[in-house]
Design a protein around this motif. Structure first.
Motif, PDB file in Angstrom:
ATOM      1  N   TYR A 358       6.142   1.744   4.031  1.00 10.82           N
ATOM      2  CA  TYR A 358       5.254   0.703   3.514  1.00 10.82           C
ATOM      3  C   TYR A 358       5.952  -0.649   3.729  1.00 10.82           C
ATOM      4  CZ  TYR A 358       3.133   4.740   1.237  1.00 10.82           C
ATOM      5  OH  TYR A 358       2.542   5.977   0.998  1.00 10.82           O
ATOM      6  N   TYR A 360       5.932  -4.733   3.395  1.00 11.45           N
ATOM      7  CA  TYR A 360       5.399  -5.870   2.638  1.00 11.45           C
ATOM      8  C   TYR A 360       5.979  -7.158   3.246  1.00 11.45           C
ATOM      9  CZ  TYR A 360       4.367  -2.350  -0.974  1.00 11.45           C
ATOM     10  OH  TYR A 360       3.903  -1.228  -1.653  1.00 11.45           O
ATOM     11  N   ARG A 391      -2.660  -4.569  -2.688  1.00 12.23           N
ATOM     12  CA  ARG A 391      -1.456  -3.724  -2.763  1.00 12.23           C
ATOM     13  C   ARG A 391      -0.250  -4.671  -2.714  1.00 12.23           C
ATOM     14  NH1 ARG A 391      -2.528   1.107   1.535  1.00 12.23           N
ATOM     15  NH2 ARG A 391      -0.868   2.122   0.305  1.00 12.23           N
ATOM     16  N   TYR A 392       0.314  -4.845  -3.883  1.00 12.90           N
ATOM     17  CA  TYR A 392       1.371  -5.848  -4.041  1.00 12.90           C
ATOM     18  C   TYR A 392       2.695  -5.165  -4.456  1.00 12.90           C
ATOM     19  CZ  TYR A 392      -2.846  -8.717  -4.390  1.00 12.90           C
ATOM     20  OH  TYR A 392      -4.089  -9.281  -4.171  1.00 12.90           O
ATOM     21  N   GLY A 412       5.405  -9.815  -3.107  1.00  8.35           N
ATOM     22  CA  GLY A 412       5.073  -9.556  -1.708  1.00  8.35           C
ATOM     23  C   GLY A 412       3.759  -8.808  -1.590  1.00  8.35           C
ATOM     24  N   LYS A 413       3.176  -8.855  -0.409  1.00  7.03           N
ATOM     25  CA  LYS A 413       1.876  -8.219  -0.138  1.00  7.03           C
ATOM     26  C   LYS A 413       2.028  -7.243   1.014  1.00  7.03           C
ATOM     27  CE  LYS A 413      -2.961  -9.271   0.874  1.00  7.03           C
ATOM     28  NZ  LYS A 413      -3.948 -10.341   1.150  1.00  7.03           N
ATOM     29  N   MET A 414       1.435  -6.010   0.847  1.00  8.86           N
ATOM     30  CA  MET A 414       1.562  -4.997   1.876  1.00  8.86           C
ATOM     31  C   MET A 414       0.795  -5.428   3.117  1.00  8.86           C
ATOM     32  SD  MET A 414       0.610  -0.933   1.814  1.00  8.86           S
ATOM     33  CE  MET A 414       1.704  -0.604   0.456  1.00  8.86           C
TER      34      MET A 414
END
Length: 430
Positions: A358, A360, A391-392, A412-414
């Motif tokens: 994942y 970010y 989704r953070y 942060g952001k995915m």
């Protein structure tokens, strides 16, 4: 006892008598002065004659001797007149050994002579040196006349008390001179031995007082405290990091080995159980993620903790929406979040699980906030700039450094979800 010899009682040279004394012009054999009973000898001429001529023999010599003489003869202690004399060679009679002063000052045999008294004059003279430290004023200085007189048995200079002290120093109080110890030299050796009472008094005086003892005790306490604090700081800043890095590295290796062997499956994790690995390439951070935020079970072991308990429970990375909240130390115990304040928008933050990567992108930062501000963990975090569900990821740590007074927040952001079967994402490859 042998009687005095005539020639030693007169003022003339050896073997001659003074003028004006009967028998003075006759030699030892009873003849005239110039006659010499020994064969082959010439008549002698008196050395004191002005004309250097021998005197006539017989009555002329007597009449001449009766004339005026230059000095008065001393009384004789022996019979006057001709002395018996055996013709022929005479036995040698050695002169008596003159004493030290007799030979030095020309005294006759049997006469004693004393050295001249050193009387005070008006001429310049070298004074005796002053007494050294530890010597009594009446003590004779070594090398002086008083000291030589004391060695020769003469009276010591000064009064009766000074002489008594000098005698005690030479012979001791009860012993003799042979038993007295040799005098010590130097300033310390000149001091008299201390008595028991004086020694005890000086020993008590040398003992430190209560104030000195108290000050020493306080100083020792301060020194001990300082040493302990230094050891504690060394433990906190250095040893805890060493131990946490070792534990975190061991946990990360164990996770990767389990993922490779298929022992772990996604699901619900126990508190303190590791389930993912966090990568921050810009800060060179690779640290395991464990369930919960317990200090002893998770954070102090060098791992990052997931908020998964009670009201602070947050989403997992695989959820379709939500906020994945993480906590970590900024100082000590591995300090994985020490430099998160250096992240800039767009820097990648990667979470690696058993099946997925994942990715970010850093979006915003809140430098300082209160520890009770839990809204930063909301599904749509307050102050992050996000306005709609998504989704953070949220990273929380203490600030300023080496304190826990405030909290620093990074969001942060995915931007990418990549299966492990496709390999590592570009953020980890580059």
């Amino acid at each position: 006892m042998t009687a005095l010899r005539p020639e030693r009682e007169s003022d003339t040279s050896y073997g001659q008598q003074s003028y004006g004394v009967p028998g003075a012009s006759e030699d030892w054999s009873g003849g005239a002065y110039g006659a010499d009973p020994r064969p082959g000898r010439q008549p002698r001429t008196p050395p004191y004659s002005p004309e250097a001529q021998p005197y006539a023999q017989g009555p002329e010599a007597r009449s001449h001797a009766a004339g005026p003489q230059p000095y008065e003869p001393r009384p004789q202690t022996h019979e006057q007149g001709p002395q018996p004399h055996e013709p022929g060679p005479q036995p040698f009679v050695p002169e008596p050994d003159p004493g030290p002063y007799t030979a030095a000052y020309g005294a006759g045999a049997g006469e004693s002579f004393l050295p001249p008294v050193d009387e005070e004059t008006v001429a310049l003279r070298i004074p005796d040196p002053p007494p050294a430290d530890g010597e009594a004023p009446g003590e004779p200085i070594p090398g002086s006349r008083a000291a030589s007189g004391a060695r020769q048995g003469g009276p010591a200079p000064g009064g009766r008390a000074a002489r008594r002290k000098a005698a005690k120093r030479r012979h001791g109080r009860h012993g003799s001179a042979a038993e007295a110890p040799a005098p010590a030299t130097g300033r310390e050796g000149a001091r008299a031995p201390l008595s028991r009472v004086e020694a005890r008094r000086q020993a008590r005086a040398r003992k430190p007082g209560a104030a000195v003892v108290a000050s020493r005790a306080i100083g020792e306490v301060f020194i001990t405290t300082g040493v302990l604090m230094l050891l504690f700081v060394t433990y906190q800043l250095w040893w805890t990091n060493v131990r946490a890095h070792a534990q975190a590295g061991k946990e990360a290796s164990s996770l990767q080995n389990d993922w490779a062997s298929g022992k772990r499956n996604p699901g619900v994790f126990e508190p303190g159980q590791g389930f993912a690995i966090l990568h921050i390439p810009k800060l060179d951070v690779v640290v395991p993620i464990a369930e919960g935020t317990s200090s002893k079970g998770v954070l102090d072991r060098g791992m990052v903790g997931h908020y998964a308990e009670g009201a602070l429970k947050t989403a997992m990375p695989g959820d379709k929406t939500g906020n994945f909240g993480l906590a970590g130390h900024r100082n000590t115990h591995g300090e994985p979040f020490r430099y998160i304040n250096k992240l800039a928008p767009g820097d990648p933050i990667v979470v690696e699980t058993q099946d997925e990567y994942y990715v970010y992108k850093m979006a915003s930062i809140l430098p300082v906030t209160s520890p009770s501000n839990t809204s930063v963990l909301n599904p749509i975090p307050t102050g992050s700039g996000f306005t709609k569900p998504g989704r953070y990821i949220t990273l929380t740590t203490c600030t300023p450094e080496f304190t826990s007074k405030y909290r620093m927040i990074v969001w942060g952001k995915m931007v990418e979800e990549r299966p492990r079967s496709k390999g590592k994402p570009d953020a980890l490859v580059s």
